[in-house]
Design a protein around this motif. Structure first.
Motif, short mmCIF file in Angstrom:
data_model
loop_
_atom_site.label_atom_id
_atom_site.label_comp_id
_atom_site.label_asym_id
_atom_site.label_seq_id
_atom_site.Cartn_x
_atom_site.Cartn_y
_atom_site.Cartn_z
N GLN A 1 0.82 -1.21 0.00
CA GLN A 1 0.00 0.00 0.00
C GLN A 1 0.86 1.26 0.00
N ARG A 2 1.97 1.21 0.73
CA ARG A 2 2.84 2.37 0.85
C ARG A 2 3.61 2.66 -0.44
N LEU A 3 4.12 1.61 -1.06
CA LEU A 3 5.03 1.78 -2.19
C LEU A 3 4.35 1.60 -3.55
N GLY A 4 3.16 0.99 -3.58
CA GLY A 4 2.48 0.77 -4.85
C GLY A 4 3.23 -0.17 -5.77
N THR A 5 3.95 -1.11 -5.20
CA THR A 5 4.74 -2.04 -6.00
C THR A 5 3.85 -3.08 -6.68
N THR A 6 4.36 -3.66 -7.76
CA THR A 6 3.66 -4.74 -8.46
C THR A 6 4.24 -6.06 -7.97
N ILE A 7 3.38 -6.95 -7.49
CA ILE A 7 3.83 -8.16 -6.82
C ILE A 7 3.12 -9.38 -7.39
N VAL A 8 3.90 -10.45 -7.61
CA VAL A 8 3.35 -11.78 -7.87
C VAL A 8 3.78 -12.66 -6.70
N TYR A 9 2.82 -13.27 -6.05
CA TYR A 9 3.05 -13.94 -4.76
C TYR A 9 2.48 -15.35 -4.82
N VAL A 10 3.33 -16.34 -4.58
CA VAL A 10 2.92 -17.74 -4.59
C VAL A 10 2.65 -18.21 -3.17
N THR A 11 1.52 -18.90 -2.97
CA THR A 11 1.21 -19.48 -1.66
C THR A 11 0.26 -20.66 -1.84
N HIS A 12 0.26 -21.56 -0.86
CA HIS A 12 -0.76 -22.61 -0.82
C HIS A 12 -1.81 -22.29 0.23
N ASP A 13 -1.63 -21.15 0.92
CA ASP A 13 -2.49 -20.76 2.03
C ASP A 13 -3.60 -19.84 1.52
N GLN A 14 -4.84 -20.32 1.52
CA GLN A 14 -5.93 -19.52 0.96
C GLN A 14 -6.23 -18.29 1.81
N ILE A 15 -5.90 -18.31 3.10
CA ILE A 15 -6.11 -17.11 3.93
C ILE A 15 -5.13 -16.01 3.50
#
Length: 370
Positions: A181-195
């Motif tokens: 939110q602070r930096l407005g970066t573009t992120i691709v994030y891998v997880t198996h955790d649906q939460i």
């Protein structure tokens, strides 16, 4: 300008197809979550975006530049790994500075970048320490700091919180969200955790067996899952699935629920064309635990709620709520109730169902009837 475009990307090892044609696109500043069980292909896709794995066919573009044949260092990406991948013999300062030195950033500029990153992540007091002197959460902050120092077009996170304990995982999840939110970066994030997927991302790709089963906003995927797999994967506790017979009354879908003592005819929403084709047939009713609750805990307009009675089999207190297991049509069904209304095993309790939230699925194709 599109930050990331993935166009019909496939990955195969001989006759083994790992990714079967992935199409995704996100804009600058968006937070994309790739979520799914182990072996679904999400980390393979991330590695292909990073250039760590070759593409069998298809195209990946970062900031509108096709990167299929570019090396990782030329893709303007920064990656945060599950294992942190810090240099154990270097201080935190040197770990953050390492990539800057490789790119021959002037020393004065390096110091400014390190100071800015350390302040952003609140690790100024750790700059002189070695990784072995840090906690798991502090190491993760340093790994993020090294990525932030690059200021790349795209940040890639590969299950960065999976090595942390539950409490620290929640804290770091908040840190990452605030950072975005602070930096407005573009992120691709891998997880198996649906939460993690629901709380962090503004776009989610739910993957299974090398395919994207649904791509959309967290709320869209939660409220309008494309199929039984997505409906069951997203949400905790997961959605209840109950086989029911479908009829139509006065333009509404009606299903029959047997609580073991009586049959209850439950009127759902206005029937649509896809549902009407299944009138007189068996379908799967999907209802989330929070949409099956005690009357006093119901959030929506109670005038539309359908009242049900069922016998309590199991109660599981969680603090603010109690999960109550009952049985409908021979299937164990979980309701989320206020502790005072949960009853005890063997009690007959009154529940209300929100018909506007109930979903129907085709048992054969497993697609939502929408």
């Amino acid at each position: 300008m599109g930050a990331l475009s993935i166009r019909n990307v496939k990955k195969s090892y001989g006759n083994t197809h790992i990714l079967k044609g992935i199409d995704l696109e996100i804009e600058k500043g968006q937070f994309l979550i790739l979520v799914g069980p182990s072996g679904c292909g999400k980390s393979t896709l991330l590695n292909m975006i990073a250039g760590l794995d070759d593409i069998t066919s298809g195209e990946i573009a970062i900031a509108d530049q096709v990167v299929n044949n570019l090396s990782p260092k030329d893709r303007d990406i920064a990656m945060v790994f599950q294992s942190y991948a810090l240099y154990p013999n270097m201080s935190v300062r040197k770990n953050i500075a390492f990539g800057l030195e490789i790119r021959k950033v002037p020393k004065g500029e390096q110091d400014q970048i390190i100071a800015r990153v350390a302040k952003t992540l609140q690790i100024e007091h750790l700059l002189g320490r070695k990784p072995s002197q840090l906690s798991g959460g502090q190491r993760q902050r340093v790994a993020m700091g090294r990525a932030l120092a690059r200021n790349p077009t795209l940040f890639l996170f590969d299950e960065p919180l999976s090595n942390l304990d539950a409490k620290l995982r929640v804290e770091m999840r908040t840190e990452i969200k605030l950072l975005h939110q602070r930096l407005g970066t573009t992120i691709v994030y891998v997880t198996h955790d649906q939460i993690e997927a629901m709380t962090l991302g503004d776009r989610i790709a739910v993957m299974k067996d090398g395919e994207v089963r649904q791509f959309g906003s967290p709320q869209q995927i939660y409220d309008e899952p494309a199929d039984l797999y997505v409906a069951g994967f997203i949400g905790s506790p997961s959605m209840n699935f109950i086989p029911v017979d479908l009829t139509e009354q006065q333009g509404h879908a009606v299903v029959t629920l047997d609580n073991g003592h009586a049959e209850l005819h439950v009127k759902l929403g206005v029937i649509n064309d896809a549902q009407r084709a299944f009138v007189g047939k068996r379908v799967i009713l999907g209802i989330r635990p929070e949409q099956l609750t005690d009357p006093d805990s119901a959030h929506s307009d109670r005038g539309n709620f359908q009242t049900l009675k069922a016998m309590v089999a199991i109660t599981e207190p969680t603090g603010p709520d109690t999960l109550v297991t009952v049985t409908f049509n021979g299937v164990k069904t979980v309701a989320r109730c206020h502790p005072r209304a949960a009853g005890n095993p063997g009690d007959l309790v009154q529940l209300v169902l929100d018909p506007t939230k109930a979903l129907l699925f085709d048992p054969a194709t497993e697609k939502r009837l929408a």
